[in-house]
Design a protein around this motif. Structure first.
Motif, PDB file in Angstrom:
ATOM      1  N   ALA A 101       0.843  -1.202   0.000  1.00 28.33           N
ATOM      2  CA  ALA A 101       0.000   0.000   0.000  1.00 28.33           C
ATOM      3  C   ALA A 101       0.878   1.251   0.000  1.00 28.33           C
ATOM      4  N   VAL A 102       1.943   1.243   0.796  1.00 31.55           N
ATOM      5  CA  VAL A 102       2.840   2.402   0.845  1.00 31.55           C
ATOM      6  C   VAL A 102       3.463   2.638  -0.536  1.00 31.55           C
ATOM      7  N   ALA A 103       3.895   1.567  -1.178  1.00 32.75           N
ATOM      8  CA  ALA A 103       4.521   1.704  -2.507  1.00 32.75           C
ATOM      9  C   ALA A 103       3.524   2.274  -3.514  1.00 32.75           C
ATOM     10  N   SER A 104       2.298   1.772  -3.469  1.00 34.02           N
ATOM     11  CA  SER A 104       1.281   2.232  -4.412  1.00 34.02           C
ATOM     12  C   SER A 104       0.898   3.693  -4.148  1.00 34.02           C
ATOM     13  N   TRP A 105       0.775   4.046  -2.876  1.00 32.33           N
ATOM     14  CA  TRP A 105       0.422   5.438  -2.541  1.00 32.33           C
ATOM     15  C   TRP A 105       1.555   6.396  -2.883  1.00 32.33           C
ATOM     16  N   ARG A 106       2.816   5.904  -2.789  1.00 33.67           N
ATOM     17  CA  ARG A 106       3.949   6.746  -3.213  1.00 33.67           C
ATOM     18  C   ARG A 106       3.787   7.134  -4.677  1.00 33.67           C
ATOM     19  N   ARG A 107       3.565   6.098  -5.511  1.00 36.44           N
ATOM     20  CA  ARG A 107       3.431   6.348  -6.955  1.00 36.44           C
ATOM     21  C   ARG A 107       2.224   7.246  -7.236  1.00 36.44           C
ATOM     22  N   SER A 108       1.122   6.982  -6.528  1.00 40.32           N
ATOM     23  CA  SER A 108      -0.096   7.759  -6.759  1.00 40.32           C
ATOM     24  C   SER A 108       0.100   9.227  -6.381  1.00 40.32           C
ATOM     25  N   LEU A 158       8.708   9.233  13.376  1.00 43.92           N
ATOM     26  CA  LEU A 158       9.620   9.993  12.506  1.00 43.92           C
ATOM     27  C   LEU A 158      11.087   9.706  12.831  1.00 43.92           C
ATOM     28  N   SER A 159      11.370   9.239  14.042  1.00 40.13           N
ATOM     29  CA  SER A 159      12.765   8.945  14.405  1.00 40.13           C
ATOM     30  C   SER A 159      13.249   7.645  13.761  1.00 40.13           C
ATOM     31  N   LEU A 160      12.332   6.858  13.198  1.00 45.26           N
ATOM     32  CA  LEU A 160      12.718   5.555  12.645  1.00 45.26           C
ATOM     33  C   LEU A 160      13.381   5.658  11.283  1.00 45.26           C
ATOM     34  N   ASP A 161      12.958   6.643  10.483  1.00 49.64           N
ATOM     35  CA  ASP A 161      13.468   6.730   9.113  1.00 49.64           C
ATOM     36  C   ASP A 161      13.143   8.111   8.560  1.00 49.64           C
ATOM     37  N   HIS A 162      14.009   8.672   7.737  1.00 45.37           N
ATOM     38  CA  HIS A 162      13.698   9.994   7.180  1.00 45.37           C
ATOM     39  C   HIS A 162      12.585   9.899   6.141  1.00 45.37           C
ATOM     40  N   ASP A 163      12.376   8.710   5.591  1.00 43.17           N
ATOM     41  CA  ASP A 163      11.275   8.509   4.644  1.00 43.17           C
ATOM     42  C   ASP A 163      10.026   8.118   5.448  1.00 43.17           C
ATOM     43  N   VAL A 164       8.967   8.951   5.354  1.00 43.36           N
ATOM     44  CA  VAL A 164       7.787   8.718   6.192  1.00 43.36           C
ATOM     45  C   VAL A 164       7.138   7.360   5.892  1.00 43.36           C
ATOM     46  N   GLY A 165       7.129   6.962   4.621  1.00 44.09           N
ATOM     47  CA  GLY A 165       6.535   5.669   4.254  1.00 44.09           C
ATOM     48  C   GLY A 165       7.265   4.509   4.928  1.00 44.09           C
ATOM     49  N   ASP A 166       8.606   4.532   4.852  1.00 40.15           N
ATOM     50  CA  ASP A 166       9.385   3.471   5.504  1.00 40.15           C
ATOM     51  C   ASP A 166       9.229   3.537   7.021  1.00 40.15           C
ATOM     52  N   ALA A 167       9.136   4.754   7.544  1.00 42.02           N
ATOM     53  CA  ALA A 167       8.951   4.911   8.994  1.00 42.02           C
ATOM     54  C   ALA A 167       7.610   4.309   9.431  1.00 42.02           C
ATOM     55  N   LEU A 168       6.574   4.501   8.631  1.00 41.40           N
ATOM     56  CA  LEU A 168       5.266   3.931   8.963  1.00 41.40           C
ATOM     57  C   LEU A 168       5.313   2.400   8.964  1.00 41.40           C
TER      58      LEU A 168
END
Lengths: 145, 415
Positions: free
Chosen positions: B146-153, B329-339
């Motif tokens: 879902a994160v990958a698809s929403w990134r592209r969208s 947000l402390s987990l990763d600078h990319d919000v998708g990966d952090a989620l």
């Protein structure tokens, strides 16, 4: 707190059907079964039949509870039981279904009969919880003895 | 087509002149009826925006079932924007969508690229959802997908900006499961999805929150959402959208409209700019166009009678949401990966959500005042003072009471 050293209750696999995205019915069943001393594995919404079969093979549950409220429960439920009964290892696994199984919400004797004939051990239409609790209670007594 | 007003700008402008924007959830399979619905929304005595709510086959990408329904003239539960010819959809919007009437596409898809492509083709600029809020509650789609698809969208939509076009995206994150999710987590997810949108190039967004059972707690939540958005979304145009109660709805006409009126009042007093209405028909059937117009006009009328109030005392919701947002947000600078990482570790854990990527260790309950509180916070970094009351863990009977509390209260005449 769970008293993990107590005699374990029956293990129950709870699942929705392939097209049904509702989950409060599944959450309710989980809470109720846990209160009755059962160990519950809840697969959640939109579960394809092959996944239910795989989980049954892995978990070897004492009972499988299928719940559906989106009106497609009759068709989705038939497909599911056919998939489960097609596997020899699952031929004897107790499987029951309940909820709102048809769109008109009426009790349909023919529909219940077809679900039973296809392999369900019991059909609980329109939330017949009293009968369902009795069945689970009997199962618990058997597992504990 | 007359130049349309950018969605976000339209809403912000309405709020600055004191008008609450009200919006239906309307969607019909028949293009003629869809057009009629949009026209009635536009003509309603209220400041409205239009909605194209899509059918559930289109949401899940089941093109075959849409095609069959269209061929056999079978009813669809929403507008099949992907399958219909572009000319048909342009004719639905023609003369309606303009500088006074923006239109938003609503769907519910964890993988929405096909929907974004279709709405962009039509020159539409606004839609909603999110990688978490349209994945966890209604699907088994892995969160990673879902994160990958929403990134592209998001990138696709952001790419349409320029020449007066300002694409707008709303997070559905404040509505997780509709009910029984304590507000701190709702505010955090809405914020994090907003940050995800901004990171993928969107400069106009809205953050959502669904009306729950205690108005004081709701006002705290909306204040927290505004405060966090102001701090975390610099350079982004944003507004708050409130959803009228999404749980089991009152059965009586009077009860349903009183609950909607309370939502309109909450929206204005707590600084929300837009309200998604529910109709009096909600508990019984799919609402008609007339049901929707009644709801829009009642909400607008009620909103006109109240003013913005100072923020609700108490910072519990803010502190809880801030702790969650900072931990993620402390987990990763990319919000998708952090989620993705946050859900894997249980730092975000939606109570009663059965999705395989949700830890499922948290639990909530509703107290005697209708406030949503934790009985178990699982691995979430919730401040110790809010860490929950295991003794209040919901039973099966308690769950039914909690889910139907608003229906009973409003059907009985109070409050």
């Amino acid at each position: 707190m769970n008293l993990t050293y107590a005699i374990p209750g029956p293990s129950i696999l709870v699942t929705g059907t392939s097209s049904d995205s509702h989950t409060w019915n599944l959450v309710y069943l989980q809470l109720m079964l846990e209160e009755m001393g059962c160990r519950v594995h809840n697969l959640g919404a939109c579960v394809p039949p092959a996944l239910v079969a795989a989980e049954c093979l892995g978990d070897n549950p004492d009972l499988v509870v299928v719940s559906s409220v989106n009106g497609h429960g009759f068709h989705d439920g038939l497909r599911l039981i056919e998939e489960l009964r097609a596997r020899p290892e699952l031929a004897g696994t107790p499987v029951v279904i309940g909820g709102k199984l048809s769109t008109d919400g009426l009790r349909n004797v023919g529909l219940v009969r077809r679900l039973r004939a296809a392999g369900y051990d019991a059909v609980f239409e329109n939330g017949d919880l009293t009968r369902f609790r009795t069945l689970v209670g009997r199962l618990s007594a058997r597992v504990a003895s | 087509m007359t130049a349309a007003a950018p969605f976000g700008e339209f809403v912000t402008r309405a709020q600055s002149r004191g008008a609450l924007v009200v919006q239906p959830r309307m969607g019909f399979g028949d293009p003629a009826l869809m057009r009629e619905g949009l026209a009635a929304t536009k003509a309603a005595a209220a400041t409205t925006v239009g909605t194209l709510t899509l059918d559930s086959y289109t949401r899940v990408g089941d093109d075959e079932s849409v095609a069959r329904a269209l061929r056999e003239n079978a009813p669809l539960n929403g507008y099949p924007i992907v399958a219909l010819p572009r000319a048909t959809s342009l004719a639905v919007l023609d003369g309606l969508r303009d500088a006074t009437f923006p239109v938003q596409v609503r769907h519910g898809s964890p993988r929405p690229e096909h929907i974004f492509a279709a709405l962009i083709e039509l020159g539409l600029d606004a839609t909603e959802g999110g990688p978490v809020s349209y994945c966890l509650p209604y699907s088994r789609t892995p969160l990673r997908d879902a994160v990958a698809s929403w990134r592209r969208s998001c990138l696709m939509l952001a790419d349409t900006a320029g020449h007066g076009v300002v694409p707008h995206l709303e997070s559905f994150g404040g509505c997780m499961l509709g009910q029984l999710c304590p507000p701190g987590l709702l505010v955090a997810i809405s914020l994090l999805e907003g940050l995800f949108f901004a990171q993928h190039g969107l400069r106009s967004i809205s953050l959502s929150y669904a009306q729950q059972q205690n108005p004081g707690q709701d006002r705290q939540a909306l204040a927290a959402l505004r405060r966090l958005a102001a701090d975390l979304l610099p350079g982004v145009e944003w507004h708050i959208v409130l959803y009228a109660y999404m749980g089991v709805y009152p059965r009586t006409h009077g009860g349903a409209l009183r609950l909607l009126g309370a939502a309109a009042e909450l929206a204005v007093t707590a600084g929300a700019a837009r309200l998604i209405v529910k109709t009096a028909a909600e508990a019984h059937r799919i609402p008609t166009i007339a049901d929707n117009v009644e709801a829009l006009e009642l909400a607008a009328d009620r909103a006109a009678g109240v003013r913005r109030l100072p923020d609700q005392d108490g910072a519990e919701v803010y502190e809880e949401a801030l702790a969650l947002v900072e931990a993620v947000l402390s987990l990763d600078h990319d919000v998708g990966d952090a989620l993705i990482a946050a859900f894997a570790r249980g730092l975000l854990d939606v109570p009663f959500c059965l999705h395989p990527d949700n830890a499922g260790r948290s639990r909530s309950y509703v107290d005697d005042h209708g406030r949503l509180l934790w009985s178990d916070t699982g691995a979430m970094p919730i401040p110790a003072s809010r860490a929950g009351h295991p003794a209040r863990r919901l039973t099966a009977t308690g769950l039914l009471t909690a889910l139907s509390g608003m229906q009973h209260r409003y059907d009985e005449g109070a409050p």
